[in-house]
Write an enzyme that holds these catalytic residues in place. Sequence first.
Site, mmCIF file in Angstrom:
data_model
loop_
_atom_site.group_PDB
_atom_site.id
_atom_site.type_symbol
_atom_site.label_atom_id
_atom_site.label_comp_id
_atom_site.label_asym_id
_atom_site.label_seq_id
_atom_site.Cartn_x
_atom_site.Cartn_y
_atom_site.Cartn_z
ATOM 1 N N GLY A 78 -20.623 6.462 3.002
ATOM 2 C CA GLY A 78 -19.727 7.079 1.790
ATOM 3 C C GLY A 78 -20.524 7.178 0.754
ATOM 4 N N GLY A 86 -18.535 7.510 -2.452
ATOM 5 C CA GLY A 86 -17.215 7.414 -3.295
ATOM 6 C C GLY A 86 -17.290 6.302 -4.527
ATOM 7 N N ASN A 87 -16.165 5.985 -4.977
ATOM 8 C CA ASN A 87 -16.155 4.886 -5.942
ATOM 9 C C ASN A 87 -16.924 3.628 -5.481
ATOM 10 O OD1 ASN A 87 -14.433 2.355 -6.898
ATOM 11 N ND2 ASN A 87 -15.254 3.539 -8.734
ATOM 12 N N LYS A 137 0.904 -1.022 0.060
ATOM 13 C CA LYS A 137 -0.105 0.077 0.092
ATOM 14 C C LYS A 137 0.844 1.212 0.090
ATOM 15 C CE LYS A 137 -4.412 0.795 0.476
ATOM 16 N NZ LYS A 137 -5.566 -0.460 -0.062
HETATM 17 N N1 GLU Z 1 -7.277 -0.053 -3.245
HETATM 18 C C1 GLU Z 1 -7.827 -1.089 -3.720
HETATM 19 C C2 GLU Z 1 -8.036 -2.071 -2.320
HETATM 20 O O1 GLU Z 1 -7.989 -1.630 -1.175
HETATM 21 C C3 GLU Z 1 -7.483 -1.903 -4.750
HETATM 22 C C4 GLU Z 1 -5.916 -2.343 -4.766
HETATM 23 C C5 GLU Z 1 -5.558 -2.855 -6.055
HETATM 24 O O2 GLU Z 1 -6.475 -2.764 -7.120
HETATM 25 O O3 GLU Z 1 -4.527 -3.235 -5.927
HETATM 26 O O4 GLU Z 1 -8.563 -3.164 -2.388
#
Ligand code: GLU
Length: 427
Positions: free
Chosen positions: A218, A220-221, A106
């Site tokens: 939320g 958002g997306n 992350k």
């Molecule tokens: N940010 C998204 C998650 O928390 C997607 C991560 C990704 O596609 O690598 O799962």
Amino acid sequence: MSKEFNAFEMAQSQFDAVADKLELDEGIRELLRWPLREFHFLIPVHMDDGTVKVFHGYRVQHNDARGPAKGGIRFHPQETVDTVRALATWMTWKCAVVDIPLGGGKGGVICNPHSLSAREQEQICRGWIRQVARNIGPLQDVPAPDVMTNPQHMVWMLDEYEKMTGAHYPGMITGKPVEVGGSLGRTEATGFGVIYTVREALKRAGVPIKGVRASIQGFGNVAQYAAKLFIEYGGSVVAVSCWDNDDHAAYSFLKPDGIDIDFLLSITDRFGTIDKDKAKAAGYVIADPESWIEQEAEILIPAALENQINGDNVDKIKNTVKMVAEGANGPTTPEADEALKARGIFVIPDFLCNAGGVTCSYFEQVQCNQNFFWPKDEVLKRLDEQMTQAFHAVADLAEETGEYMRDAAYMISIQRVAVACHLRGWA
Ligand code: GLU
């Protein structure tokens, strides 16, 4: 967010509890409790007003025994290294529970994109890549969007990486626009994935989805697409919530007879902020940020940030609620988990429930590697199959062993990652 809350301590305590149950050896336990690698760096940006502002950036690679690290990058004013560590750890379990050949990572930048121009955001994206380009890549660590980052941010990052390397590496980042190597369906994937798991959970409970009410935190997306598919399946969404940057405050939008998703989307800006006046005129009640949690509904879907269902507010959950589907990462604290367990509320844990995004990111990489792209219905069909299969594997284990759903999911993931570490001779 309460001061004492530390997402990484929460991720470690969830892990420790299951490691005890699995009687994991000390070595593997220590290896999986911590990120393998971390990068902390500064990103100096020439701002539009002529000053230089220095932003703090992070990339944490929690584990890559099963494949390249994978996970999003968040832009958030309250980002901390411990939040990024927690989210990287959850990514390891997430990729493992849906059985895709990727590890967990992350990234983050402490910033508020709402108050940055497009040019300033582009400089942050390019600066972020320049600082970690040697440590990420299609075979090492593959970033993606997360809270307050979007496909445009991804393509700026891709472009900077390709400028530095002098070649095309479309698989180095996912969540790209479809015009530049993105996958159809990626935008919908996380929210749709949440609802695929909800649909399967209702099936197992023998409850038809028609008329079932969900309250969503939320807009958002994740929340938008979860609401869309849930309504398409015949359910009704009685509340959503959003952050309003002008007021520096969040609000819930209540509509007990069900929101009109297309209308709400038509009055929402690109950051997911809903126009309060227009919503009010259309009969929505604008309420406290926490009102979403105390609605009469059968399902709660936290789809915003971590630490949203906690010891302070878990008792506000109405008796009508039978299920919590965690669209966000880490929305429920261990204290709240105990209360949900005691009340017999069925929880679809975050790293299973919201794994649709990373699963589609994996499909995006596969398509990039083949340089051949699938139609949207094929992407969504494969996504549905992968999520459905993962959900039932966890639900079966929970049923067989009497374990809480979160613990059952952890058991599957930890075992998969531990086996990969053992086979590699790491522990
Ligand atoms: N940010 C998204 C998650 O928390 C997607 C991560 C990704 O596609 O690598 O799962």
